[in-house]
Scaffold this active site. Structure first.
Site, PDB file in Angstrom:
ATOM      1  N   HIS A  52     -31.603  14.821  68.711  1.00  0.00           N
ATOM      2  CA  HIS A  52     -30.570  13.670  68.523  1.00  0.00           C
ATOM      3  C   HIS A  52     -30.992  13.168  67.057  1.00  0.00           C
ATOM      4  O   HIS A  52     -31.830  12.836  66.908  1.00  0.00           O
ATOM      5  CB  HIS A  52     -30.287  12.574  69.373  1.00  0.00           C
ATOM      6  CG  HIS A  52     -30.006  13.134  70.715  1.00  0.00           C
ATOM      7  ND1 HIS A  52     -30.583  13.785  71.609  1.00  0.00           N
ATOM      8  CD2 HIS A  52     -28.587  13.162  71.418  1.00  0.00           C
ATOM      9  CE1 HIS A  52     -30.023  13.767  72.856  1.00  0.00           C
ATOM     10  NE2 HIS A  52     -28.723  13.696  72.320  1.00  0.00           N
ATOM     11  N   HIS A  67     -59.606  10.886  61.574  1.00  0.00           N
ATOM     12  CA  HIS A  67     -57.989  10.536  61.559  1.00  0.00           C
ATOM     13  C   HIS A  67     -57.236  11.610  62.170  1.00  0.00           C
ATOM     14  O   HIS A  67     -57.946  12.451  62.944  1.00  0.00           O
ATOM     15  CB  HIS A  67     -57.609  10.302  59.985  1.00  0.00           C
ATOM     16  CG  HIS A  67     -58.072  11.682  59.047  1.00  0.00           C
ATOM     17  ND1 HIS A  67     -56.975  12.572  58.905  1.00  0.00           N
ATOM     18  CD2 HIS A  67     -58.987  12.069  58.621  1.00  0.00           C
ATOM     19  CE1 HIS A  67     -57.869  13.457  58.105  1.00  0.00           C
ATOM     20  NE2 HIS A  67     -58.978  13.262  57.998  1.00  0.00           N
TER      21      HIS A  67
END
Length: 326
Positions: free
Chosen positions: A9, A171
């Site tokens: 959506h 990271h």
């Protein structure tokens, strides 16, 4: 290679596609299909069919959708029925799920196999702070026991699966893409500066992927470990250096590294930046030349799926730019 459609959506699918590319690199045969407020179910179905038609492999298609029972799921499910022997749908999309799907495509040729495999990673990606709010799992083994299970708990030295220079240290690209590719049991950040910073150490330990230990040690400590690592039970070590200077100290001290992955070096005053992710001072260039003289090879790329850049060409360009600034 298994094709992937991300369906949602709104623009969630487009956003998570971009996030996945930042971490794991650009991907072929992956499309985002979005249901916008002005669209009806038939419009979405047409977009799905168009995306499928663009794939080089239309036999094996994996659909990652945001919500079970929503319109994107329902339209995907309608197409799925005629291909359920090969296609697969997974709902509840999150970024760990998408990254795991990308990594799995490198070794798995079946949408069914990837769908079954990525569920656990998607669940593990949901974490809470403070940790006391996490639901208790009495069946979960302590991390140390899990590590022993991986290595067998037998005597043996470290196997260095990757050594990387990256100013960002642990990271997303390391915790997902490189960890999936190299399968370490230990991630070791080798840095005097970080070893003195309790907050950075804590953040690095928290960023470790499930089942992998993260440590921060000074360079001299890493040298000692490398010279007497027989009690580590054959652990697979991924080393992270914040600077090339730390890597040079480690190699000169006896850490047996034959290759360095060069992923990211942050820009700062006095440095030149010959490409998008690497910035050099004169000291950096001299350091890489010393590493080269010691027989160390360089693998220049951010993520495993990137093509390798030529380090000598990069150094030559950086040197030329520095000479112009003098």
């Amino acid at each position: 290679m298994v094709s992937i459609i991300i369906a949602s959506h709104g623009k969630f699918a487009e956003g998570i596609l971009q996030s996945g590319s930042m971490i794991f690199g650009e991907q072929e045969d992956v499309k985002a299909v979005t249901l916008m407020p002005s669209m009806g179910p038939d419009d979405l179905k047409a977009k799905l069919e168009e995306a499928i038609a663009s794939f080089s492999n239309q036999d094996e298609v994996l659909f990652l959708v945001d919500l079970w029972g929503g319109t994107p799921f329902n339209q995907v499910n309608g197409l799925f029925e005629a291909h359920k022997d090969k296609w697969a749908i997974v709902a509840g999309l999150n970024l760990p799920m998408l990254i795991e799907a990308y990594a799995s495509r490198l070794s798995m040729d079946s949408a069914h196999e990837i769908a079954a495999h990525i569920i656990e990673t998607a669940k593990e990606g949901v974490k809470i702070r403070p940790e006391s709010l996490e639901p208790k799992d009495d069946a979960a083994a302590p991390k140390e026991e899990a590590s022993k299970a991986v290595t067998g708990g037998q005597p043996g030295s470290f196997q260095y699966v990757l050594a990387r220079i990256d100013s960002r240290l642990l990271h997303g690209q390391v915790a997902t893409a490189w960890t999936k590719t190299t399968n370490p049991t230990r991630i070791i950040v080798v840095s005097d500066a970080v070893a003195k910073d309790d907050l950075r150490k804590q953040l690095i330990q928290q960023a470790a992927p499930a089942g992998v230990y993260a440590h921060v040690v000074p360079v001299d400590q890493m040298i000692k470990i490398a010279k007497d690592d027989q009690h580590f039970g054959g652990q697979r070590a991924l080393l992270l250096f914040e600077t090339p200077e730390d890597a040079l100290r480690a190699v000169e001290g006896g850490v047996p590294l034959k290759e360095l992955n060069v992923g990211s070096m942050a820009h700062s005053e006095g440095k030149v930046q010959p490409n998008k992710v690497l910035a050099f001072s004169q000291e950096d260039i001299d350091t890489f030349n010393k590493l080269k003289d010691l027989g160390v090879k360089f693998d220049v790329r951010k993520v495993p799926t990137d093509g390798q850049d030529n380090m000598q060409n990069i150094l030559d360009k950086a040197q030329s730019e520095l000479n112009k600034k003098k």
